[in-house]
Design a protein around this motif. Structure first.
Motif, mmCIF file in Angstrom:
data_model
loop_
_atom_site.group_PDB
_atom_site.id
_atom_site.type_symbol
_atom_site.label_atom_id
_atom_site.label_comp_id
_atom_site.label_asym_id
_atom_site.label_seq_id
_atom_site.Cartn_x
_atom_site.Cartn_y
_atom_site.Cartn_z
ATOM 1 N N MET A 46 0.647 -1.078 -0.015
ATOM 2 C CA MET A 46 -0.100 0.367 -0.329
ATOM 3 C C MET A 46 0.770 1.418 -0.168
ATOM 4 N N PHE A 47 1.925 1.262 1.251
ATOM 5 C CA PHE A 47 2.948 2.462 1.098
ATOM 6 C C PHE A 47 3.438 2.580 -0.060
ATOM 7 N N ALA A 48 4.064 2.142 -1.109
ATOM 8 C CA ALA A 48 4.948 1.741 -2.108
ATOM 9 C C ALA A 48 3.736 2.731 -2.620
ATOM 10 N N GLU A 49 2.522 1.649 -3.474
ATOM 11 C CA GLU A 49 1.682 2.224 -4.521
ATOM 12 C C GLU A 49 1.664 3.619 -4.302
ATOM 13 N N THR A 50 1.020 3.665 -2.745
ATOM 14 C CA THR A 50 1.169 5.250 -2.464
ATOM 15 C C THR A 50 1.829 6.120 -2.817
ATOM 16 N N ASP A 51 2.805 5.805 -2.671
ATOM 17 C CA ASP A 51 4.235 6.837 -3.077
ATOM 18 C C ASP A 51 4.092 6.493 -4.276
ATOM 19 N N ARG A 52 4.014 5.958 -5.041
ATOM 20 C CA ARG A 52 4.365 5.808 -6.692
ATOM 21 C C ARG A 52 2.961 7.121 -7.418
ATOM 22 N N ARG A 53 1.706 6.383 -6.635
ATOM 23 C CA ARG A 53 1.331 7.731 -7.152
ATOM 24 C C ARG A 53 1.589 8.757 -6.234
ATOM 25 N N MET A 54 2.408 9.095 -4.979
ATOM 26 C CA MET A 54 2.855 10.860 -4.808
ATOM 27 C C MET A 54 3.319 11.454 -6.237
ATOM 28 N N LYS A 55 4.399 10.335 -6.842
ATOM 29 C CA LYS A 55 5.819 11.086 -7.895
ATOM 30 C C LYS A 55 5.004 10.708 -8.261
ATOM 31 N N GLU A 56 3.755 10.429 -9.523
ATOM 32 C CA GLU A 56 2.805 10.612 -10.054
ATOM 33 C C GLU A 56 2.402 11.843 -10.399
ATOM 34 N N THR A 57 1.765 11.801 -9.157
ATOM 35 C CA THR A 57 1.345 13.151 -9.288
ATOM 36 C C THR A 57 1.667 14.109 -9.226
ATOM 37 N N ASP A 58 3.138 14.187 -8.721
ATOM 38 C CA ASP A 58 4.363 15.546 -8.172
ATOM 39 C C ASP A 58 4.311 15.640 -9.459
ATOM 40 N N ARG A 59 4.761 14.715 -10.769
ATOM 41 C CA ARG A 59 4.892 15.403 -11.785
ATOM 42 C C ARG A 59 4.090 15.250 -13.070
ATOM 43 N N LYS A 60 2.987 15.218 -12.197
ATOM 44 C CA LYS A 60 2.075 16.007 -13.740
ATOM 45 C C LYS A 60 1.610 17.567 -12.544
ATOM 46 N N LEU A 61 2.031 17.737 -11.605
ATOM 47 C CA LEU A 61 2.189 19.195 -11.103
ATOM 48 C C LEU A 61 2.994 20.231 -11.798
ATOM 49 N N ASP A 62 4.226 19.520 -12.246
ATOM 50 C CA ASP A 62 4.982 20.149 -12.844
ATOM 51 C C ASP A 62 5.015 20.427 -13.607
ATOM 52 N N ARG A 63 4.394 19.252 -14.222
ATOM 53 C CA ARG A 63 4.061 19.373 -15.753
ATOM 54 C C ARG A 63 3.216 20.951 -15.854
ATOM 55 N N LEU A 64 2.073 21.078 -15.195
ATOM 56 C CA LEU A 64 0.835 22.183 -14.499
ATOM 57 C C LEU A 64 1.823 23.163 -14.732
ATOM 58 N N GLY A 65 2.748 22.867 -13.321
ATOM 59 C CA GLY A 65 2.766 24.378 -12.371
ATOM 60 C C GLY A 65 4.208 24.761 -13.667
ATOM 61 N N GLY A 66 4.413 23.863 -14.694
ATOM 62 C CA GLY A 66 5.010 24.595 -15.927
ATOM 63 C C GLY A 66 4.563 25.715 -17.112
ATOM 64 N N ARG A 67 3.724 24.990 -17.485
ATOM 65 C CA ARG A 67 2.727 25.381 -18.295
ATOM 66 C C ARG A 67 1.554 26.747 -17.783
ATOM 67 N N LEU A 68 0.708 26.327 -16.641
ATOM 68 C CA LEU A 68 0.538 27.343 -15.679
ATOM 69 C C LEU A 68 1.747 29.154 -15.997
ATOM 70 N N GLY A 69 2.775 28.640 -15.661
ATOM 71 C CA GLY A 69 4.030 29.826 -15.413
ATOM 72 C C GLY A 69 3.736 30.208 -17.136
ATOM 73 N N GLU A 70 4.140 29.625 -18.281
ATOM 74 C CA GLU A 70 3.813 29.936 -19.251
ATOM 75 C C GLU A 70 2.870 30.791 -19.297
ATOM 76 N N PHE A 71 1.433 30.404 -19.247
ATOM 77 C CA PHE A 71 0.314 31.617 -19.827
ATOM 78 C C PHE A 71 0.487 32.786 -18.483
ATOM 79 N N VAL A 72 0.694 32.581 -17.499
ATOM 80 C CA VAL A 72 0.695 33.843 -16.321
ATOM 81 C C VAL A 72 2.205 34.911 -17.880
ATOM 82 N N GLU A 73 2.946 33.670 -18.348
ATOM 83 C CA GLU A 73 4.141 34.587 -18.984
ATOM 84 C C GLU A 73 2.978 35.532 -19.939
#
Length: 207
Positions: free
Chosen positions: A52-79
């Motif tokens: 369960m912890f391994a799956e949770t960690d995997r999902r959190m890392k995947e979420t972090d990657r998605k947020l990083d991508r979203l943050g980059g796109r949002l930053g470009e949008f604001v620019e």
């Protein structure tokens, strides 16, 4: 009553002792089985928790990657929103704008690197604009460090007046005050437009 033990008495006592020993042995076996079952369940629980912890960690890392991508796109949008507004915003402060460039970069020996989100230029002045979706005090501090090193990275602008600005869609009041106190222009959202949050008597810091 006679206290004399007979063979029958001894036999009965022996049989009772044997019965109790067998019962005790049976109980010990049952206890051992229960312990083994408990250990099995404990091991299964440990395995389940690890998975369960391994799956949770995997999902959190995947979420972090998605947020990083979203943050980059949002930053470009604001620019993309801030860049075309810079000409009018800085002109209101007597700083004419000839060119606004996005993502200007430079390198120094030793692997040192600088990236400017929006680079505003005229003949004798430049402005470095750091753009965020939500601005933090740490973002302001990092931009101040960037401004302090700017002319070392861009020596061709050594004779220009260099100003600093921060822009974001969300700026908390304490962050706004801190940035203005440090001599930075603050560009913020006001309804459907952008505006300078600085008061009319603001004196920008020049690097």
């Amino acid at each position: 009553m006679s206290d004399t033990l007979t063979v029958q008495d001894v036999w009965k006592a022996f049989m009772e002792t044997d019965r109790r020993m067998k019962e005790t042995d049976q109980r010990m076996k049952e206890t051992d089985q229960r312990l083994q079952e408990s250990d099995r369940q404990f091991q299964e629980t440990k395995r389940f928790l690890r998975e369960m912890f391994a799956e949770t960690d995997r999902r959190m890392k995947e979420t972090d990657r998605k947020l990083d991508r979203l943050g980059g796109r949002l930053g470009e949008f604001v620019e993309g929103l801030v860049a075309p507004a810079c000409k009018n915003l800085f002109a209101q402060w007597g700083i004419p704008v000839h060119q606004v460039s996005r993502r200007v970069e430079a390198d120094q020996p030793g692997g040192r690197h600088m990236e400017i989100d929006l680079f505003v230029v005229n003949t004798d002045a430049v402005a470095l604009v750091e753009v965020k979706s939500k601005l933090s005090v740490e973002d302001v501090r990092e931009h101040l460090e960037r401004l302090a090193e700017f002319k070392a990275f861009f020596p061709r602008y050594a004779d220009c007046r260099a100003y600093g600005a921060v822009a974001a869609m969300v700026i908390d009041e304490n962050v706004r005050r801190f940035a203005i106190h440090q001599g930075l222009f603050v560009i913020e959202q006001a309804g459907e437009t952008l505006r300078m949050a600085n008061e009319a008597d603001f004196v920008p810091r020049c690097w």
